[in-house]
Write a protein that holds these residues in place. Sequence first.
Motif, PDB file in Angstrom:
ATOM      1  N   PRO A 235     -27.336  12.978  11.765  1.00 47.22           N
ATOM      2  CA  PRO A 235     -25.875  13.369  11.668  1.00 47.22           C
ATOM      3  C   PRO A 235     -24.810  13.908  12.666  1.00 47.22           C
ATOM      4  O   PRO A 235     -23.644  14.162  13.237  1.00 47.22           O
ATOM      5  CB  PRO A 235     -25.633  13.243  10.384  1.00 47.22           C
ATOM      6  CG  PRO A 235     -26.987  13.268   9.454  1.00 47.22           C
ATOM      7  CD  PRO A 235     -28.237  13.292  10.780  1.00 47.22           C
ATOM      8  N   VAL A 236     -25.849  15.527  13.481  1.00 44.93           N
ATOM      9  CA  VAL A 236     -25.144  16.136  14.340  1.00 44.93           C
ATOM     10  C   VAL A 236     -24.847  15.287  15.132  1.00 44.93           C
ATOM     11  O   VAL A 236     -23.913  15.867  15.918  1.00 44.93           O
ATOM     12  CB  VAL A 236     -26.126  17.712  14.043  1.00 44.93           C
ATOM     13  CG1 VAL A 236     -25.641  18.770  15.093  1.00 44.93           C
ATOM     14  CG2 VAL A 236     -25.591  17.993  12.837  1.00 44.93           C
ATOM     15  N   LEU A 237     -26.406  14.873  15.808  1.00 46.82           N
ATOM     16  CA  LEU A 237     -26.220  14.194  17.143  1.00 46.82           C
ATOM     17  C   LEU A 237     -25.454  12.823  17.139  1.00 46.82           C
ATOM     18  O   LEU A 237     -24.797  12.372  17.966  1.00 46.82           O
ATOM     19  CB  LEU A 237     -27.258  13.424  17.521  1.00 46.82           C
ATOM     20  CG  LEU A 237     -28.222  14.373  17.457  1.00 46.82           C
ATOM     21  CD1 LEU A 237     -29.611  14.057  18.216  1.00 46.82           C
ATOM     22  CD2 LEU A 237     -28.191  15.568  18.733  1.00 46.82           C
ATOM     23  N   ALA A 238     -24.619  12.606  16.043  1.00 44.22           N
ATOM     24  CA  ALA A 238     -24.170  11.266  15.582  1.00 44.22           C
ATOM     25  C   ALA A 238     -22.489  12.191  16.482  1.00 44.22           C
ATOM     26  O   ALA A 238     -21.840  11.508  17.126  1.00 44.22           O
ATOM     27  CB  ALA A 238     -24.364  10.738  14.528  1.00 44.22           C
ATOM     28  N   PHE A 239     -22.364  12.644  15.493  1.00 42.08           N
ATOM     29  CA  PHE A 239     -21.257  13.837  15.622  1.00 42.08           C
ATOM     30  C   PHE A 239     -20.476  14.279  16.625  1.00 42.08           C
ATOM     31  O   PHE A 239     -19.848  14.113  18.038  1.00 42.08           O
ATOM     32  CB  PHE A 239     -21.099  15.003  14.823  1.00 42.08           C
ATOM     33  CG  PHE A 239     -20.216  14.426  12.971  1.00 42.08           C
ATOM     34  CD1 PHE A 239     -18.755  14.319  13.196  1.00 42.08           C
ATOM     35  CD2 PHE A 239     -21.267  15.212  12.147  1.00 42.08           C
ATOM     36  CE1 PHE A 239     -18.233  13.945  12.121  1.00 42.08           C
ATOM     37  CE2 PHE A 239     -20.842  14.614  11.054  1.00 42.08           C
ATOM     38  CZ  PHE A 239     -19.787  14.838  10.801  1.00 42.08           C
ATOM     39  N   ALA A 240     -21.734  14.455  17.896  1.00 41.97           N
ATOM     40  CA  ALA A 240     -21.901  14.963  19.548  1.00 41.97           C
ATOM     41  C   ALA A 240     -21.525  13.844  20.296  1.00 41.97           C
ATOM     42  O   ALA A 240     -20.534  13.727  20.909  1.00 41.97           O
ATOM     43  CB  ALA A 240     -23.258  14.886  19.721  1.00 41.97           C
ATOM     44  N   ALA A 241     -22.361  12.423  20.062  1.00 41.08           N
ATOM     45  CA  ALA A 241     -22.096  11.332  20.502  1.00 41.08           C
ATOM     46  C   ALA A 241     -20.622  10.570  20.362  1.00 41.08           C
ATOM     47  O   ALA A 241     -19.986  10.573  22.043  1.00 41.08           O
ATOM     48  CB  ALA A 241     -23.327  10.298  20.298  1.00 41.08           C
ATOM     49  N   VAL A 242     -20.304  11.324  19.189  1.00 39.19           N
ATOM     50  CA  VAL A 242     -19.223  10.494  19.423  1.00 39.19           C
ATOM     51  C   VAL A 242     -18.035  11.747  20.070  1.00 39.19           C
ATOM     52  O   VAL A 242     -16.697  10.579  20.529  1.00 39.19           O
ATOM     53  CB  VAL A 242     -18.291  10.484  17.428  1.00 39.19           C
ATOM     54  CG1 VAL A 242     -16.881  10.218  17.645  1.00 39.19           C
ATOM     55  CG2 VAL A 242     -19.333   9.060  17.403  1.00 39.19           C
ATOM     56  N   LEU A 243     -17.883  12.561  19.788  1.00 35.44           N
ATOM     57  CA  LEU A 243     -17.058  13.277  20.112  1.00 35.44           C
ATOM     58  C   LEU A 243     -17.035  13.523  22.097  1.00 35.44           C
ATOM     59  O   LEU A 243     -16.190  13.696  22.572  1.00 35.44           O
ATOM     60  CB  LEU A 243     -17.058  14.854  20.016  1.00 35.44           C
ATOM     61  CG  LEU A 243     -16.922  14.948  18.157  1.00 35.44           C
ATOM     62  CD1 LEU A 243     -17.515  16.539  18.208  1.00 35.44           C
ATOM     63  CD2 LEU A 243     -15.411  14.815  18.351  1.00 35.44           C
ATOM     64  N   ALA A 244     -18.378  13.090  22.103  1.00 35.18           N
ATOM     65  CA  ALA A 244     -18.380  12.960  23.555  1.00 35.18           C
ATOM     66  C   ALA A 244     -17.835  11.990  24.480  1.00 35.18           C
ATOM     67  O   ALA A 244     -16.879  11.701  25.408  1.00 35.18           O
ATOM     68  CB  ALA A 244     -20.335  12.788  24.257  1.00 35.18           C
ATOM     69  N   VAL A 245     -17.705  11.114  24.104  1.00 32.34           N
ATOM     70  CA  VAL A 245     -16.636   9.217  24.551  1.00 32.34           C
ATOM     71  C   VAL A 245     -15.999   9.658  24.123  1.00 32.34           C
ATOM     72  O   VAL A 245     -15.056   9.008  24.797  1.00 32.34           O
ATOM     73  CB  VAL A 245     -17.830   8.235  23.279  1.00 32.34           C
ATOM     74  CG1 VAL A 245     -16.999   7.277  23.566  1.00 32.34           C
ATOM     75  CG2 VAL A 245     -19.274   7.817  23.585  1.00 32.34           C
ATOM     76  N   GLY A 246     -15.612  10.057  22.956  1.00 32.49           N
ATOM     77  CA  GLY A 246     -13.718  10.056  22.561  1.00 32.49           C
ATOM     78  C   GLY A 246     -13.608   8.919  22.193  1.00 32.49           C
ATOM     79  O   GLY A 246     -13.457   7.711  22.717  1.00 32.49           O
ATOM     80  N   PHE A 247     -12.838   8.587  21.117  1.00 32.50           N
ATOM     81  CA  PHE A 247     -12.181   7.440  20.643  1.00 32.50           C
ATOM     82  C   PHE A 247     -10.896   7.571  19.927  1.00 32.50           C
ATOM     83  O   PHE A 247      -9.771   9.278  19.437  1.00 32.50           O
ATOM     84  CB  PHE A 247     -12.881   7.174  19.135  1.00 32.50           C
ATOM     85  CG  PHE A 247     -14.283   6.681  19.045  1.00 32.50           C
ATOM     86  CD1 PHE A 247     -14.553   5.170  18.600  1.00 32.50           C
ATOM     87  CD2 PHE A 247     -15.721   7.523  19.463  1.00 32.50           C
ATOM     88  CE1 PHE A 247     -16.019   4.720  18.993  1.00 32.50           C
ATOM     89  CE2 PHE A 247     -16.789   6.496  19.299  1.00 32.50           C
ATOM     90  CZ  PHE A 247     -16.716   5.689  19.106  1.00 32.50           C
ATOM     91  N   GLN A 248      -9.735   6.483  20.228  1.00 33.85           N
ATOM     92  CA  GLN A 248      -8.354   7.147  19.403  1.00 33.85           C
ATOM     93  C   GLN A 248      -8.436   6.163  18.157  1.00 33.85           C
ATOM     94  O   GLN A 248      -7.766   6.752  17.528  1.00 33.85           O
ATOM     95  CB  GLN A 248      -7.705   5.400  20.556  1.00 33.85           C
ATOM     96  CG  GLN A 248      -7.930   5.611  21.811  1.00 33.85           C
ATOM     97  CD  GLN A 248      -6.929   6.844  22.362  1.00 33.85           C
ATOM     98  OE1 GLN A 248      -6.037   7.160  22.100  1.00 33.85           O
ATOM     99  NE2 GLN A 248      -7.213   7.963  23.434  1.00 33.85           N
ATOM    100  N   ASN A 249      -9.361   5.343  17.638  1.00 34.49           N
ATOM    101  CA  ASN A 249      -9.294   5.788  16.545  1.00 34.49           C
ATOM    102  C   ASN A 249     -10.195   6.131  15.663  1.00 34.49           C
ATOM    103  O   ASN A 249     -11.661   5.845  15.648  1.00 34.49           O
ATOM    104  CB  ASN A 249      -9.458   3.534  16.113  1.00 34.49           C
ATOM    105  CG  ASN A 249      -9.574   3.269  14.784  1.00 34.49           C
ATOM    106  OD1 ASN A 249      -9.725   3.583  13.659  1.00 34.49           O
ATOM    107  ND2 ASN A 249      -9.284   1.821  14.884  1.00 34.49           N
ATOM    108  N   GLN A 250      -9.831   6.856  15.083  1.00 31.86           N
ATOM    109  CA  GLN A 250     -10.760   8.023  14.063  1.00 31.86           C
ATOM    110  C   GLN A 250     -11.558   7.187  13.529  1.00 31.86           C
ATOM    111  O   GLN A 250     -12.240   8.201  12.791  1.00 31.86           O
ATOM    112  CB  GLN A 250     -10.203   9.195  13.270  1.00 31.86           C
ATOM    113  CG  GLN A 250      -9.379   9.913  14.619  1.00 31.86           C
ATOM    114  CD  GLN A 250     -10.129  10.328  15.767  1.00 31.86           C
ATOM    115  OE1 GLN A 250     -11.070  10.914  15.595  1.00 31.86           O
ATOM    116  NE2 GLN A 250     -10.283  10.134  16.703  1.00 31.86           N
ATOM    117  N   THR A 251     -10.535   5.956  12.567  1.00 31.93           N
ATOM    118  CA  THR A 251     -11.793   5.704  11.184  1.00 31.93           C
ATOM    119  C   THR A 251     -13.324   4.778  11.581  1.00 31.93           C
ATOM    120  O   THR A 251     -14.070   5.241  11.248  1.00 31.93           O
ATOM    121  CB  THR A 251     -10.712   4.730  11.248  1.00 31.93           C
ATOM    122  OG1 THR A 251      -9.578   5.563   9.774  1.00 31.93           O
ATOM    123  CG2 THR A 251     -11.915   3.958   9.766  1.00 31.93           C
ATOM    124  N   VAL A 252     -13.423   4.157  13.356  1.00 27.87           N
ATOM    125  CA  VAL A 252     -14.050   3.769  13.657  1.00 27.87           C
ATOM    126  C   VAL A 252     -14.850   5.152  13.923  1.00 27.87           C
ATOM    127  O   VAL A 252     -15.649   4.716  13.736  1.00 27.87           O
ATOM    128  CB  VAL A 252     -14.018   2.948  14.935  1.00 27.87           C
ATOM    129  CG1 VAL A 252     -14.462   2.463  15.972  1.00 27.87           C
ATOM    130  CG2 VAL A 252     -12.665   1.832  14.553  1.00 27.87           C
TER     131      VAL A 252
END
Length: 316
Positions: A235-252
Motif C-alpha cells: 500500500p505504501v508503494l502504491a501511494f508513492a506510485a500514484v503520487l509520482a504519476v499524478g492523477f486529475q481524478n482522485q477517485t481513480v
Amino acid sequence: MSLLSIFATAILPVVAVAAAGFVLGRVKGTDPDALNTITVYVLAPALVVHSLATSALAGDTILSVVLAVVLFTAAMLLLAEGVGRLTGHSEPLLGAFVLVSIFPNTGNYGIPLADFAFGATGRSTAVLVTALQGVLLYTVGIYIAARGSGGSPLADMRRVFGVPLVYAVVVALALRWVGAVPPTESTVMQTLELLGNASIPVMLLILGLQLSNVDGDSDLRSVGIASALKLLLAPVLAFAAVLAVGFQNQTVARVVVLLLATPTGVTTIILVGAFSHGAGDQSPGELVSATVFLTTIASAVTVTLLVWVLQSGLVL
C-alpha cells in the motif's frame, strides 16, 4: 464512515460470497475449473468491454493508471527481490517469494471490492487494472516463476496473446476512440452488462473454491515476510506510485491504491505449479498457496483500514 460500516458495506459482501465458495469447495469438492473457464472467456471479457466502453474515464486518466501500475510493479519487484535474497532465499523458492509479494488479486477480489467501495468508477478502474495485471502476470510473472527451473520462460510468454481480457480492452478502447460505442439501451450493451454483472459474484465464488484447495503446509517465516510485503508495504508503494504519476481524478487514484493493496493473486498458484519445480526441501507451491490463503484472510482487516483511510480523504 466508521470502520464497522465500511466493513459491512465494502468488505463483508466480498468475504461472505467467497466464504460460500470456500464451504462449497470443502463440503462438495467442487472443481472451480469450469467456472474459471466461463469467467475468463465469457463473463470477464463482457465486463471489460461494457465497463470500459461506457466508462467516464478520460484518456489521460487511463494513461495515468497504466503508468502507476507499471511503476508499482517495478518497485515491488526490486523490493521483493532484495528482501528475498537478504533473507536467504534461493531459486526456485526465491522466484515464488517474489511472485507472491508483487502480484495482487485485482480480479476476483479487487473488482467486487472496488465496485462495493467506489461504485461505477471503482469497477471501471478495477477492470482496467486487472487487464494490465493479466499482461504483467503472463509475461513478467511467467519469467519469475520459471527462471530457476532451467526451462525457457520467454517461449511461454506468448500465453499473454491467449488472454481474452487483453483483446477486450483493445476492443473497448477502440470503440471509444472512433465513437462507435452502441447506445446503453441497445441489445448488445444490455447483454454485455448482464454478463458483466454476473461475473462479479462468480469471481468471488471461484476465489472461495480455490482457497478451499489450499494446503497450508509451508515455512511460516517465508510466508510471514511475503505477507507483510504484500499487505503492509505494497500500500505504501502504491501511494508513492500514484503520487509520482499524478492523477486529475482522485477517485481513480484511490481505487488504484486499493487494488494494488489487495492480497496475493490466486493466479500465482497456477503459474508456480506450471513453471516452477522445487528441489530438496524447497516447496514453491506450498509457499505460494499459504501466502495466498494468509493474505486473503488478513486482508479483511488491512483492506478495511485502507478503505477507511481512502474514503476519509486523509490522503489523496
